[in-house]
Design a protein around this motif. Structure first.
Motif, mmCIF file in Angstrom:
data_model
loop_
_atom_site.group_PDB
_atom_site.id
_atom_site.type_symbol
_atom_site.label_atom_id
_atom_site.label_comp_id
_atom_site.label_asym_id
_atom_site.label_seq_id
_atom_site.Cartn_x
_atom_site.Cartn_y
_atom_site.Cartn_z
ATOM 1 N N UNK A 6 0.893 -0.954 -0.091
ATOM 2 C CA UNK A 6 -0.260 0.317 0.174
ATOM 3 C C UNK A 6 0.193 1.222 -0.198
ATOM 4 N N UNK A 7 0.180 1.926 -0.935
ATOM 5 C CA UNK A 7 1.246 3.649 -0.628
ATOM 6 C C UNK A 7 0.776 4.169 0.768
ATOM 7 N N UNK A 8 2.393 4.317 1.296
ATOM 8 C CA UNK A 8 2.566 5.037 2.665
ATOM 9 C C UNK A 8 1.778 6.453 3.470
ATOM 10 N N UNK A 9 1.582 6.653 3.369
ATOM 11 C CA UNK A 9 0.852 7.290 4.495
ATOM 12 C C UNK A 9 1.496 8.063 5.751
ATOM 13 N N UNK A 10 1.231 9.715 5.893
ATOM 14 C CA UNK A 10 1.890 9.717 7.152
ATOM 15 C C UNK A 10 0.662 9.623 8.625
ATOM 16 N N UNK A 11 -1.063 8.265 8.249
ATOM 17 C CA UNK A 11 -1.673 8.022 8.850
ATOM 18 C C UNK A 11 -0.500 6.966 9.836
ATOM 19 N N UNK A 12 -0.268 6.234 9.037
ATOM 20 C CA UNK A 12 0.909 4.315 8.903
ATOM 21 C C UNK A 12 1.811 4.978 9.734
ATOM 22 N N UNK A 13 2.292 6.354 9.478
ATOM 23 C CA UNK A 13 3.960 6.405 9.827
ATOM 24 C C UNK A 13 4.457 6.069 11.295
ATOM 25 N N UNK A 14 5.220 5.485 11.775
ATOM 26 C CA UNK A 14 5.815 5.496 13.045
ATOM 27 C C UNK A 14 5.838 7.110 13.454
ATOM 28 N N UNK A 15 5.141 6.392 15.291
ATOM 29 C CA UNK A 15 6.788 7.274 15.525
ATOM 30 C C UNK A 15 7.589 8.048 15.378
ATOM 31 N N UNK A 16 7.701 9.569 15.845
ATOM 32 C CA UNK A 16 9.362 9.602 15.689
ATOM 33 C C UNK A 16 10.444 9.503 14.436
ATOM 34 N N UNK A 17 9.436 8.772 13.763
ATOM 35 C CA UNK A 17 10.880 8.393 12.321
ATOM 36 C C UNK A 17 10.130 9.637 11.540
ATOM 37 N N UNK A 18 11.055 10.769 11.129
ATOM 38 C CA UNK A 18 11.121 11.482 9.638
ATOM 39 C C UNK A 18 10.899 10.821 8.575
ATOM 40 N N UNK A 19 9.826 12.110 7.555
ATOM 41 C CA UNK A 19 9.931 11.067 6.438
ATOM 42 C C UNK A 19 9.556 12.572 5.440
ATOM 43 N N UNK A 20 9.487 11.989 4.440
ATOM 44 C CA UNK A 20 9.049 13.419 3.101
ATOM 45 C C UNK A 20 8.110 13.616 3.126
ATOM 46 N N UNK A 21 7.257 14.664 2.600
ATOM 47 C CA UNK A 21 5.718 14.223 1.794
ATOM 48 C C UNK A 21 5.993 14.436 0.619
#
Length: 105
Positions: A6-21
């Motif tokens: 599945x396409x990763x979304x912010x709702x699925x992100x782990x707490x404390x892990x940085x990502x880019x939009x």
């Protein structure tokens, strides 16, 4: 055999892990959410991280976008598509320690 992830979304992100939009995908029932999220700073390439989730139910989420912190409903956070599948993300340190209810490892 290959599984379609599945396409990763912010709702699925782990707490404390940085990502880019990567992009925004508003649901058909609320197309105005895309503009609202853009106005808050959720634009392609911006750094974003989940700092905490409310209990119970994990809704809303406390998120950091750039230098700002917001509470987003899980449905809104699900509109924010992340780059790279969320693997090998950077550790989010800015502001994470001051978020109410933030989990610390």
């Amino acid at each position: 055999m290959s599984a379609v992830l599945p396409v990763p979304t912010l709702a699925q992100a782990a707490i404390g892990q940085a990502h880019r939009v990567k992009a925004l995908q508003a649901p058909a029932h609320a197309p105005e959410w895309k503009q609202m999220l853009e106005e808050l700073g959720f634009v392609a390439g911006e750094h974003v991280a989940v700092l905490a989730r409310a209990m119970p139910g994990a809704d809303p989420l406390v998120v950091r976008i750039g230098q700002s912190t917001f509470a987003l409903r899980r449905a809104e956070a699900d509109c924010v598509v992340l780059e790279g599948g969320g693997q090998g993300g950077l550790t989010a340190t800015a502001g994470a320690e001051g978020a109410p209810g933030a989990a610390h490892a």
